[in-house]
Design a protein around this motif. Structure first.
Motif, PDB file in Angstrom:
ATOM      1  N   ARG A  58     -32.937  31.027  10.833  1.00 29.28           N
ATOM      2  CA  ARG A  58     -31.894  31.156   9.827  1.00 29.28           C
ATOM      3  C   ARG A  58     -30.664  30.324  10.157  1.00 29.28           C
ATOM      4  O   ARG A  58     -29.972  29.833   9.258  1.00 29.28           O
ATOM      5  N   ASP A  59     -30.369  30.137  11.451  1.00 22.59           N
ATOM      6  CA  ASP A  59     -29.189  29.353  11.840  1.00 22.59           C
ATOM      7  C   ASP A  59     -29.276  27.932  11.293  1.00 22.59           C
ATOM      8  O   ASP A  59     -28.281  27.366  10.837  1.00 22.59           O
ATOM      9  N   VAL A  60     -30.482  27.349  11.358  1.00 24.99           N
ATOM     10  CA  VAL A  60     -30.671  25.992  10.858  1.00 24.99           C
ATOM     11  C   VAL A  60     -30.490  25.960   9.347  1.00 24.99           C
ATOM     12  O   VAL A  60     -29.823  25.064   8.800  1.00 24.99           O
ATOM     13  N   GLU A  61     -31.054  26.924   8.654  1.00 28.22           N
ATOM     14  CA  GLU A  61     -30.913  26.971   7.202  1.00 28.22           C
ATOM     15  C   GLU A  61     -29.445  27.103   6.793  1.00 28.22           C
ATOM     16  O   GLU A  61     -28.982  26.417   5.875  1.00 28.22           O
ATOM     17  N   ASP A  62     -28.728  27.986   7.473  1.00 29.02           N
ATOM     18  CA  ASP A  62     -27.303  28.159   7.163  1.00 29.02           C
ATOM     19  C   ASP A  62     -26.533  26.866   7.403  1.00 29.02           C
ATOM     20  O   ASP A  62     -25.665  26.493   6.608  1.00 29.02           O
ATOM     21  N   ARG A  63     -26.847  26.188   8.505  1.00 28.95           N
ATOM     22  CA  ARG A  63     -26.137  24.941   8.831  1.00 28.95           C
ATOM     23  C   ARG A  63     -26.413  23.875   7.772  1.00 28.95           C
ATOM     24  O   ARG A  63     -25.490  23.177   7.328  1.00 28.95           O
ATOM     25  N   LEU A  64     -27.659  23.749   7.366  1.00 29.31           N
ATOM     26  CA  LEU A  64     -28.011  22.749   6.354  1.00 29.31           C
ATOM     27  C   LEU A  64     -27.330  23.043   5.024  1.00 29.31           C
ATOM     28  O   LEU A  64     -26.887  22.119   4.320  1.00 29.31           O
ATOM     29  N   GLU A  65     -27.248  24.311   4.669  1.00 25.32           N
ATOM     30  CA  GLU A  65     -26.574  24.671   3.418  1.00 25.32           C
ATOM     31  C   GLU A  65     -25.088  24.328   3.481  1.00 25.32           C
ATOM     32  O   GLU A  65     -24.505  23.818   2.512  1.00 25.32           O
ATOM     33  N   ARG A  66     -24.478  24.575   4.622  1.00 30.29           N
ATOM     34  CA  ARG A  66     -23.050  24.278   4.768  1.00 30.29           C
ATOM     35  C   ARG A  66     -22.809  22.770   4.789  1.00 30.29           C
ATOM     36  O   ARG A  66     -21.826  22.275   4.216  1.00 30.29           O
ATOM     37  N   ILE A  67     -23.697  22.023   5.442  1.00 30.10           N
ATOM     38  CA  ILE A  67     -23.570  20.563   5.446  1.00 30.10           C
ATOM     39  C   ILE A  67     -23.736  20.017   4.034  1.00 30.10           C
ATOM     40  O   ILE A  67     -22.994  19.122   3.599  1.00 30.10           O
TER      41      ILE A  67
END
Length: 292
Positions: A262-271
Motif C-alpha cells: 500500500r505504501d507504493v500505491e499511496d506514493r504513486l497517487e501522491r506523485i
C-alpha cells in the motif's frame, strides 16, 4: 518418436563425432533451441549447416525447422512464443540478419528471467529494498541505464539518488556513513576504470555494494556477492541494451513487490497528484463512468 531427447541419449554412442556434437548441444541447451537455426548451430559447433540438416533427416525430419516444430507441438520445450510469433519468424530466411537479431535478443532476455530465480537475485532485491538510501551510478553508455533505474525507483520509494560523476571525487558516496544505504554500479564491457575503482573504494569503506554487469565480468564477484548479470552481445552493430533494460525493469518490479504494498500505491497517487498540479496532461483522466 515419442521422445526425441530420450532417443538422442540412447543412440548417442552410435553417432559420428559431428552428430554427437549436435545431439549433445540439443540435449544440454534445450531452452535455446527455439532461438536457433541450422546455420547458427553449425557456427556454434564448427560444423557445416549441411551436416546439421543431414542429422535432422536421419532423425526423420525434413530440416531443422521441422525438428523445432515437433518439439514445440510435443511441449518438450518452454516455447514462450505463440503461433503468431512463429509465423512471423517464418517470413524471414535463415540467413536474414534481422531474424537472428530478434531471436538473440529474446534468448538474452529469457536468460535474465532465468537468473532472477537464483538466490543472489532475491538477496540483492532485499538489500536494495531495506536500504533507506540507494545511490546509483553508471558510466559511458550505461549512464542511461543508471538514470532509468534511479528515476523508476524514485517513483516507488524515497531515498534514491542518481550520482553525478562530474565532480570527480565521489565524496557523496565515499565520505558518508555507510549505514542504511547501498551503492549500485552499472557497467559492461569495456569496463570503465572509474567504475571499477569506485567499486573497490566502496568495498574498502564497507558500503553495501550491488554491481549490475555482463556475464563476462570477472572482477565484480571479488568485491561483492550482489552481482546481477545480463549478456549484451547481441547480433547488432552496437551492444544490445534489451537484456539490461529487462533486468532493470524486473529489478524495479521485484523491489516494489518486496513489502512495498500500500505504501507504493499511496506514493504513486501522491506523485500523480503533484504532477497533475505542476504539469498536467493534455487530456484529463476519464472518470469511472467514462466521462472526461
Amino acid at each position: 518418436m515419442s521422445d526425441l531427447f530420450a532417443r538422442l541419449e540412447a543412440e548417442n554412442a552410435s553417432y559420428t563425432a559431428a552428430e554427437r556434437q549436435i545431439a549433445l548441444f540439443l540435449l544440454n541447451n534445450r531452452e535455446m533451441i527455439p532461438f536457433e537455426t541450422a546455420a547458427s548451430i553449425a557456427q556454434r559447433l564448427d560444423v557445416s549447416a549441411v551436416t546439421v540438416g543431414r542429422f535432422c533427416r536421419m532423425l526423420g525430419f525434413k530440416h531443422f525447422r521441422e525438428l523445432k516444430e515437433h518439439l514445440r507441438m510435443s511441449a518438450h520445450l518452454p516455447w514462450l512464443a505463440g503461433q503468431a510469433f512463429q509465423d512471423f519468424l517464418s517470413d524471414f530466411t535463415d540467413s536474414d540478419k534481422r531474424r537472428r537479431t530478434l531471436e538473440r535478443e529474446i534468448e538474452l532476455l529469457v536468460a535474465v528471467y532465468e537468473r532472477s530465480q537464483h538466490k543472489v537475485w532475491s538477496d540483492t532485491v532485499a538489500l536494495i529494498a531495506r536500504s533507506k538510501r540507494v545511490q546509483i551510478v553508471g558510466f559511458q553508455t550505461e549512464r542511461g541505464l543508471a538514470a532509468m533505474l534511479a528515476h523508476n525507483l524514485q517513483y516507488v520509494r524515497p531515498g534514491v539518488e542518481l550520482i553525478d560523476s562530474a565532480s570527480g571525487h565521489f565524496a557523496d558516496v565515499l565520505l558518508e556513513d555507510p549505514g542504511d544505504r547501498c551503492l549500485v554500479i552499472i557497467d559492461v564491457r569495456r569496463y570503465s576504470r572509474t567504475s571499477r575503482h569506485l567499486a573497490e573504494r566502496a568495498a574498502e569503506a564497507g558500503i553495501p555494494l550491488v554491481i549490475i554487469t555482463d556475464t563476462l565480468c570477472d572482477w565484480a564477484p571479488r568485491l561483492t556477492t550482489h552481482v546481477l548479470a545480463a549478456d549484451s552481445d547481441g547480433a547488432l552493430f552496437w551492444q544490445s541494451a534489451v537484456p539490461m533494460t529487462g533486468l532493470v525493469n524486473l529489478l524495479v518490479n521485484d523491489i516494489v513487490g518486496h513489502g512495498g504494498g500500500r505504501d507504493v500505491e499511496d506514493r504513486l497517487e501522491r506523485i500523480s497528484a503533484l504532477y497533475d498540479d505542476f504539469v498536467g496532461f493534455v487530456r484529463p483522466a476519464r472518470t469511472r463512468g467514462g466521462e472526461a
